[in-house]
Design a protein around this motif. Structure first.
Motif, short mmCIF file in Angstrom:
data_model
loop_
_atom_site.label_atom_id
_atom_site.label_comp_id
_atom_site.label_asym_id
_atom_site.label_seq_id
_atom_site.Cartn_x
_atom_site.Cartn_y
_atom_site.Cartn_z
N UNK A 134 32.92 28.98 62.25
CA UNK A 134 32.56 29.98 61.25
C UNK A 134 33.73 30.29 60.34
N UNK A 135 34.94 30.36 60.94
CA UNK A 135 36.13 30.65 60.14
C UNK A 135 36.51 29.46 59.28
N UNK A 136 36.37 28.24 59.85
CA UNK A 136 36.79 27.04 59.12
C UNK A 136 36.10 26.92 57.78
N UNK A 137 34.83 27.32 57.72
CA UNK A 137 34.08 27.22 56.47
C UNK A 137 34.71 28.01 55.34
N UNK A 152 36.77 26.56 52.16
CA UNK A 152 36.15 26.79 50.86
C UNK A 152 37.12 27.49 49.91
N UNK A 153 37.83 28.51 50.43
CA UNK A 153 38.80 29.21 49.58
C UNK A 153 39.92 28.28 49.15
N UNK A 154 40.46 27.52 50.10
CA UNK A 154 41.59 26.64 49.76
C UNK A 154 41.18 25.59 48.74
N UNK A 155 39.96 25.10 48.82
CA UNK A 155 39.46 24.13 47.84
C UNK A 155 39.35 24.78 46.46
N UNK A 156 38.82 26.00 46.44
CA UNK A 156 38.69 26.73 45.17
C UNK A 156 40.08 27.04 44.60
N UNK A 157 40.99 27.45 45.48
CA UNK A 157 42.35 27.78 45.04
C UNK A 157 43.05 26.55 44.48
N UNK A 158 42.87 25.40 45.13
CA UNK A 158 43.52 24.16 44.66
C UNK A 158 43.05 23.82 43.25
N UNK A 189 45.13 25.27 28.44
CA UNK A 189 45.32 25.22 29.89
C UNK A 189 45.48 26.62 30.48
N UNK A 190 46.12 27.50 29.75
CA UNK A 190 46.26 28.88 30.22
C UNK A 190 44.90 29.57 30.25
N UNK A 191 44.06 29.26 29.25
CA UNK A 191 42.70 29.80 29.23
C UNK A 191 41.90 29.32 30.42
N UNK A 192 42.03 28.03 30.75
CA UNK A 192 41.31 27.47 31.90
C UNK A 192 41.80 28.12 33.20
N UNK A 193 43.11 28.30 33.30
CA UNK A 193 43.66 28.95 34.48
C UNK A 193 43.15 30.38 34.59
N UNK A 194 43.13 31.11 33.47
CA UNK A 194 42.65 32.48 33.48
C UNK A 194 41.19 32.58 33.89
N UNK A 195 40.37 31.65 33.40
CA UNK A 195 38.94 31.65 33.75
C UNK A 195 38.74 31.40 35.24
N UNK A 196 39.44 30.40 35.75
CA UNK A 196 39.32 30.08 37.16
C UNK A 196 39.84 31.20 38.05
N UNK A 197 40.95 31.79 37.64
CA UNK A 197 41.53 32.88 38.42
C UNK A 197 40.61 34.10 38.42
N UNK A 198 39.98 34.39 37.29
CA UNK A 198 39.06 35.53 37.22
C UNK A 198 37.88 35.33 38.16
N UNK A 199 37.38 34.09 38.23
CA UNK A 199 36.25 33.79 39.13
C UNK A 199 36.68 33.93 40.59
N UNK A 200 37.87 33.45 40.90
CA UNK A 200 38.36 33.53 42.27
C UNK A 200 38.57 34.98 42.70
N UNK A 201 39.15 35.79 41.81
CA UNK A 201 39.39 37.19 42.16
C UNK A 201 38.09 37.98 42.23
N UNK A 243 55.15 13.32 53.29
CA UNK A 243 54.52 13.26 54.60
C UNK A 243 53.37 14.23 54.79
N UNK A 244 53.14 15.11 53.84
CA UNK A 244 52.05 16.09 53.96
C UNK A 244 51.23 16.14 52.66
N UNK A 245 50.56 15.05 52.32
CA UNK A 245 49.79 15.02 51.07
C UNK A 245 48.60 15.96 51.11
N UNK A 246 48.18 16.47 49.95
CA UNK A 246 46.96 17.29 49.91
C UNK A 246 45.74 16.42 50.21
N UNK A 247 44.65 17.06 50.55
CA UNK A 247 43.46 16.33 50.98
C UNK A 247 43.00 15.31 49.94
N UNK A 248 43.08 15.68 48.67
CA UNK A 248 42.58 14.78 47.62
C UNK A 248 43.49 13.58 47.39
#
Length: 237
Positions: free
Chosen positions: A19-22, A26-32, A56-68, A180-185
């Motif tokens: 239950x926690x893993x989901x 999900x948050x870490x994927x959205x945050x990435x 790019x700043x506009x895109x970051x702001x839009x994504x950040x607003x959705x996350x928050x 040695x610790x690549x991101x999932x993608x």
């Protein structure tokens, strides 16, 4: 041989873990995804591209607003006990607003410095909560690289070689942590493999020059550190 059967307590723990893993994943994927836009904004402001910075700043702001909007009062499980969660969100909001104004005014250098503060806010968030990500490892390397790049190459003498060998060894260790610790993608990603190979080679060149006592090669290697890191940061950092 019969397979072991989970007891009631073990089954409950296993189910809770799922239950926690989901929501954690999900948050870490959205945050990435949001962090990718942040990285681009940081890169654009540093390169002096005003239109690219604004986009790019506009895109970051839009994504950040959705996350928050999703997590302002409902942090994901890994940050549920962080007493500074709400303050962290406000800090990023304030830095975003300041950087936006600076881009509009054409002060991209100042906007870049403001955006560097966002990276520090995220780093403190992870540190407080015992989390270390690929980006945290990239940031650790970046901090040490900037320390090394502050050294004037023309001022180096043979007396500086032991110190530079030590600096190169630290960078080599931190680069190894990144690789040695690549991101999932980036797992089994040919582009990541190619870029990280160039990144590590730039550090190896510095280390080889310091160990060989070749001052001219050392000076040249110093100038070759930033580009490979920047490429890796922009694409995956």
């Amino acid at each position: 041989m019969r397979k072991p059967v989970l007891g009631a307590t073990a089954l409950a723990i296993w189910a809770a873990g799922l239950a926690i893993a989901g929501p954690v994943t999900e948050f870490e994927t959205e945050f990435r995804a949001v962090y990718a836009d942040y990285r681009k904004a940081l890169f654009m402001t540093n390169s002096g591209n005003r239109d690219g910075s604004a986009a790019s700043l506009g895109a970051f702001g839009t994504g950040w607003a959705a996350l928050t909007a999703d997590h302002a009062t409902n942090p994901p499980p890994q940050y549920a006990d962080d007493p500074q969660w709400a303050d962290m969100l406000r800090q990023v909001d304030a830095l975003l607003a300041s950087a936006g104004s600076q881009v509009v005014e054409g002060d991209l250098a100042e906007a870049h410095e403001t955006l560097e503060g966002v990276r520090e806010v995220f780093s403190r968030l992870h540190l407080r909560n015992g989390i270390q990500t690929f980006s945290d490892r990239m940031n650790a390397y970046h901090a040490r690289m900037e320390h090394v790049l502050a050294i004037d190459p023309d001022s180096l003498t043979e007396a500086d070689l032991p110190r530079m060998a030590g600096e190169a060894a630290v960078l080599s260790y931190l680069a190894g942590e990144v690789a040695g610790h690549p991101p999932a993608e980036a797992v089994e990603n040919e582009e990541f493999s190619k870029i990280v190979s160039g990144f590590r080679a730039s550090v190896q060149t510095l280390e080889d020059a310091a160990q060989a006592g070749d001052l001219e090669a050392l000076r040249k290697a110093l100038t070759g550190l930033k580009k490979p890191y920047s490429m890796l940061f922009l694409k995956f950092g």
